[in-house]
Design a protein around this motif. Structure first.
Motif, PDB file in Angstrom:
ATOM      1  N   UNK A 169      45.051  44.895  41.068  1.00 46.40           N
ATOM      2  CA  UNK A 169      45.152  45.088  39.623  1.00 46.40           C
ATOM      3  C   UNK A 169      44.420  43.973  38.876  1.00 46.40           C
ATOM      4  N   UNK A 170      44.667  42.726  39.273  1.00 46.45           N
ATOM      5  CA  UNK A 170      44.000  41.589  38.631  1.00 46.45           C
ATOM      6  C   UNK A 170      42.488  41.708  38.783  1.00 46.45           C
ATOM      7  N   UNK A 171      42.050  42.059  39.999  1.00 53.31           N
ATOM      8  CA  UNK A 171      40.622  42.231  40.259  1.00 53.31           C
ATOM      9  C   UNK A 171      40.048  43.346  39.383  1.00 53.31           C
ATOM     10  N   UNK A 172      40.730  44.475  39.311  1.00 58.94           N
ATOM     11  CA  UNK A 172      40.240  45.607  38.534  1.00 58.94           C
ATOM     12  C   UNK A 172      40.081  45.278  37.067  1.00 58.94           C
ATOM     13  N   UNK A 173      41.057  44.571  36.508  1.00 55.17           N
ATOM     14  CA  UNK A 173      40.981  44.175  35.102  1.00 55.17           C
ATOM     15  C   UNK A 173      39.817  43.213  34.882  1.00 55.17           C
ATOM     16  N   UNK A 174      39.719  42.211  35.760  1.00 53.89           N
ATOM     17  CA  UNK A 174      38.661  41.213  35.635  1.00 53.89           C
ATOM     18  C   UNK A 174      37.272  41.811  35.756  1.00 53.89           C
ATOM     19  N   UNK A 175      37.085  42.689  36.743  1.00 51.48           N
ATOM     20  CA  UNK A 175      35.763  43.281  36.962  1.00 51.48           C
ATOM     21  C   UNK A 175      35.412  44.262  35.853  1.00 51.48           C
ATOM     22  N   UNK A 176      36.402  45.011  35.364  1.00 47.56           N
ATOM     23  CA  UNK A 176      36.143  45.941  34.265  1.00 47.56           C
ATOM     24  C   UNK A 176      35.685  45.191  33.021  1.00 47.56           C
ATOM     25  N   UNK A 177      36.327  44.054  32.735  1.00 53.63           N
ATOM     26  CA  UNK A 177      35.929  43.226  31.588  1.00 53.63           C
ATOM     27  C   UNK A 177      34.535  42.654  31.781  1.00 53.63           C
ATOM     28  N   UNK A 178      34.237  42.193  32.997  1.00 54.42           N
ATOM     29  CA  UNK A 178      32.912  41.641  33.282  1.00 54.42           C
ATOM     30  C   UNK A 178      31.832  42.707  33.132  1.00 54.42           C
ATOM     31  N   UNK A 179      32.116  43.911  33.637  1.00 52.69           N
ATOM     32  CA  UNK A 179      31.152  44.995  33.536  1.00 52.69           C
ATOM     33  C   UNK A 179      30.947  45.432  32.087  1.00 52.69           C
ATOM     34  N   UNK A 180      32.040  45.422  31.314  1.00 51.06           N
ATOM     35  CA  UNK A 180      31.982  45.952  29.946  1.00 51.06           C
ATOM     36  C   UNK A 180      31.523  44.919  28.920  1.00 51.06           C
ATOM     37  N   UNK A 181      31.523  43.649  29.291  1.00 50.63           N
ATOM     38  CA  UNK A 181      31.218  42.596  28.314  1.00 50.63           C
ATOM     39  C   UNK A 181      29.894  42.877  27.606  1.00 50.63           C
ATOM     40  N   UNK A 182      29.877  42.820  26.266  1.00 49.88           N
ATOM     41  CA  UNK A 182      28.653  43.166  25.523  1.00 49.88           C
ATOM     42  C   UNK A 182      27.533  42.153  25.752  1.00 49.88           C
ATOM     43  N   UNK A 183      26.528  42.562  26.503  1.00 47.86           N
ATOM     44  CA  UNK A 183      25.371  41.704  26.792  1.00 47.86           C
ATOM     45  C   UNK A 183      24.102  42.492  26.499  1.00 47.86           C
ATOM     46  N   UNK A 184      23.277  41.986  25.646  1.00 47.35           N
ATOM     47  CA  UNK A 184      22.023  42.674  25.335  1.00 47.35           C
ATOM     48  C   UNK A 184      21.102  42.695  26.549  1.00 47.35           C
ATOM     49  N   UNK A 185      21.242  41.690  27.467  1.00 46.56           N
ATOM     50  CA  UNK A 185      20.414  41.650  28.670  1.00 46.56           C
ATOM     51  C   UNK A 185      20.696  42.830  29.587  1.00 46.56           C
ATOM     52  N   UNK A 186      21.907  43.349  29.507  1.00 46.12           N
ATOM     53  CA  UNK A 186      22.296  44.480  30.355  1.00 46.12           C
ATOM     54  C   UNK A 186      22.190  45.790  29.584  1.00 46.12           C
TER      55      UNK A 186
END
Length: 515
Positions: A446-463
């Motif tokens: 659960x902790x991993x899923x939340x952390x990775x989802x936030x990392x993937x979703x973080x607003x980055x213009x480079x991505x």
């Protein structure tokens, strides 16, 4: 003489009775085919070769540390799924698991996110043909010469659409044909992947110290190297998922409660070990780490393989990569079909009674195969004029899959805290269970899923690029997709959701009694 731990009927062995479903699909998939389904969805060669340029170009050689980190996190998720597969090896696994562990709304949301993500993922995977086929033969560049963005995108859509048409036909025709092609393709992919790793290892020009330096990446950027590493980790996070496919084919698998959990574990382990070996030895064998082509889509890992392999060997391995793309596309399409079928037989989708029909002769859900194929091709067309929007869509599709996984692991964790999971019959029947380690592993998942989802979703213009609605695309587009789905659910769906009579085991029992 049956004992308490030994199932006495086929239905008790496959878990369908827990959902009130009758057996309607062709149960013909064996152990290797089940394993192959999970491996082909992850697809060692497709993911590593398609995304190497992004990881390396963003954070350099040390981005490889994201590979074991993602593996550990996803292994925790996989172990949770293995317990669920040992109890409920049913079609549309994530949807049915979330429904069983949580509420109808939780299950429907997980299914909707996973289904829409699967359709977009299919469109994204088939685009990988453009990275490989024209390298093998210029004749595969059907439109233009590939030198302009338009000709490159149009040709990618043409090749991708042809592949989607092929996977649609195979899935509609027969599950046996699908399993046979998938198994052969995975066998070829595994052999090729191992040989690529071995040949790259025999051509290393530098030692492992290359992975212990930032090489100047991240300098002058906000967050320094950590920021660059978190972005680059998306390359690993985009690869290691889809292992639940082995369970989603559970209704078509022989002895699914024992076969599916093992298939899930073997799929993620094989992908981690072999894929990791290719990535490590490729960086150690690359002729020049400063070559800008390593960080470009038209160079990437394929460029290293072609540079290191002698004579026609590089071309042979590119053929293996194409085979991997084909079987990966087939597996993604197959998983999407099972999910659409699973939701439809609960009348949890528009036109559910039509989508849930199983061809009486072929024992396959034909209509979902065509619906998903057509939708994937329509999404592909976006790539011609709006490649950045397509990139955003494919990125958020992965996020939606991680969110769907969370809608399984979180309710599962709550049930563990209440002492309602794991089911006692798992240990009693000799099925897979984590035992006393279950709570810790589930919590980490659960902790991993939340952390990775936030990392993937973080607003980055480079991505995600610009303007703002692309930069914030994970929140904007997922909000729209989920919002539209929930609008249907609350206005129409929830009043009508329930197992269709044509798929109900209760209806079968009533019919038999009447006879």
């Amino acid at each position: 003489m049956a004992t308490e731990s030994t199932p006495t009927t086929a239905s008790e062995a496959d878990g369908l009775e827990d959902f009130g479903y009758k057996q309607s699909l062709d149960r013909s998939i064996g152990k290797f085919a089940s394993f192959a389904a999970g491996v082909s969805y992850i697809s060692i060669l497709t993911g590593t070769f398609q995304l190497f340029y992004f990881g390396f170009g963003t954070a350099g050689p040390a981005y490889l540390w994201s590979w074991p980190i993602v593996f550990v996190g996803q292994l925790c998720v996989a172990l949770c799924f293995m317990e669920l597969a040992a109890k409920y090896p049913v079609a549309g696994s994530v949807y049915n698991w979330a429904k069983r562990l949580g509420t109808q709304l939780v299950g429907w949301s997980a299914g909707w996110l996973m289904l829409t993500a699967s359709i977009v993922t299919l469109a994204a995977v088939v685009l990988a043909l453009q990275l490989n086929l024209p390298r093998l033969w210029s004749g595969f560049q059907i439109y233009g010469d590939g030198s302009t963005a338009t000709s490159y995108a149009v040709n990618a859509v043409i090749l991708g659409s042809i592949l989607v048409a092929i996977t649609t036909a195979i899935n509609a025709w027969s599950v046996r044909l699908m399993a046979m092609i998938n198994s052969v393709g995975v066998f070829v992919e595994l052999i090729a992947a191992v040989l690529i790793a071995v040949i790259l290892a025999c051509n290393v020009t530098r030692g492992p110290q290359v992975f212990f330096s930032t090489h100047g990446y991240g300098a002058g950027e906000s967050g320094g190297y950590l920021g660059a590493f978190l972005v680059a980790s998306l390359a690993s996070g985009y690869v290691m998922y889809g292992f639940d496919t082995a369970s989603s084919l559970g209704e078509e698998t022989v002895e699914p409660r024992r076969t599916a959990p093992k298939a899930i574990l073997r799929a993620i382990l094989a992908s981690f070990v072999i894929g990791g070996a290719i990535l490590v030895f490729a960086i150690m064998a690359a002729p020049d780490l400063d070559d800008p082509k390593l960080g470009q889509p038209d160079g990437s890992l394929q460029y290293i393989v072609e540079s290191v392999m002698w004579g026609p060997l590089g071309k042979i391995f590119l053929v293996a990569i194409v085979i991997a793309v084909v079987v990966c596309s087939l597996a993604v399409h197959t998983a999407g079909i099972r999910l659409m079928f699973a939701m439809a037989r609960d009348n949890a989708l528009p036109f559910g009674s039509h989508l849930a029909k199983v061809d009486p002769k072929r024992q396959t859900p034909v209509i979902p195969a065509f619906v998903i194929g057509i939708l994937a091709i329509l999404i592909l067309v976006i790539n011609i004029g709006q490649p950045k929007i397509f990139t955003v869509l494919t990125s958020i599709a992965i996020i939606m899959i991680y969110l769907a996984y969370l809608l399984v692991t979180m309710p599962m964790l709550l049930k563990r805290f209440r002492g309602e999971w794991p089911s006692k019959d798992l240990a009693e029947g000799g099925y897979f269970t984590m035992g006393r380690w279950g709570l810790a592993v589930n919590l980490l998942a659960v902790v991993w899923g939340i952390g990775m989802a936030l990392n993937l979703a973080w607003p980055r213009s480079a991505v995600y690029g610009t303007p703002w609605f692309n930069t914030w695309g994970a929140f904007v587009y997922i909000g729209i997709i989920l919002g539209l789905g929930l609008l249907w659910y609350f206005t129409v769906g929830r009043r009508n959701i329930g197992v269709l009579a044509s798929h109900s085991s209760t209806n079968d029992i009533a019919t038999e009694a009447a006879q």
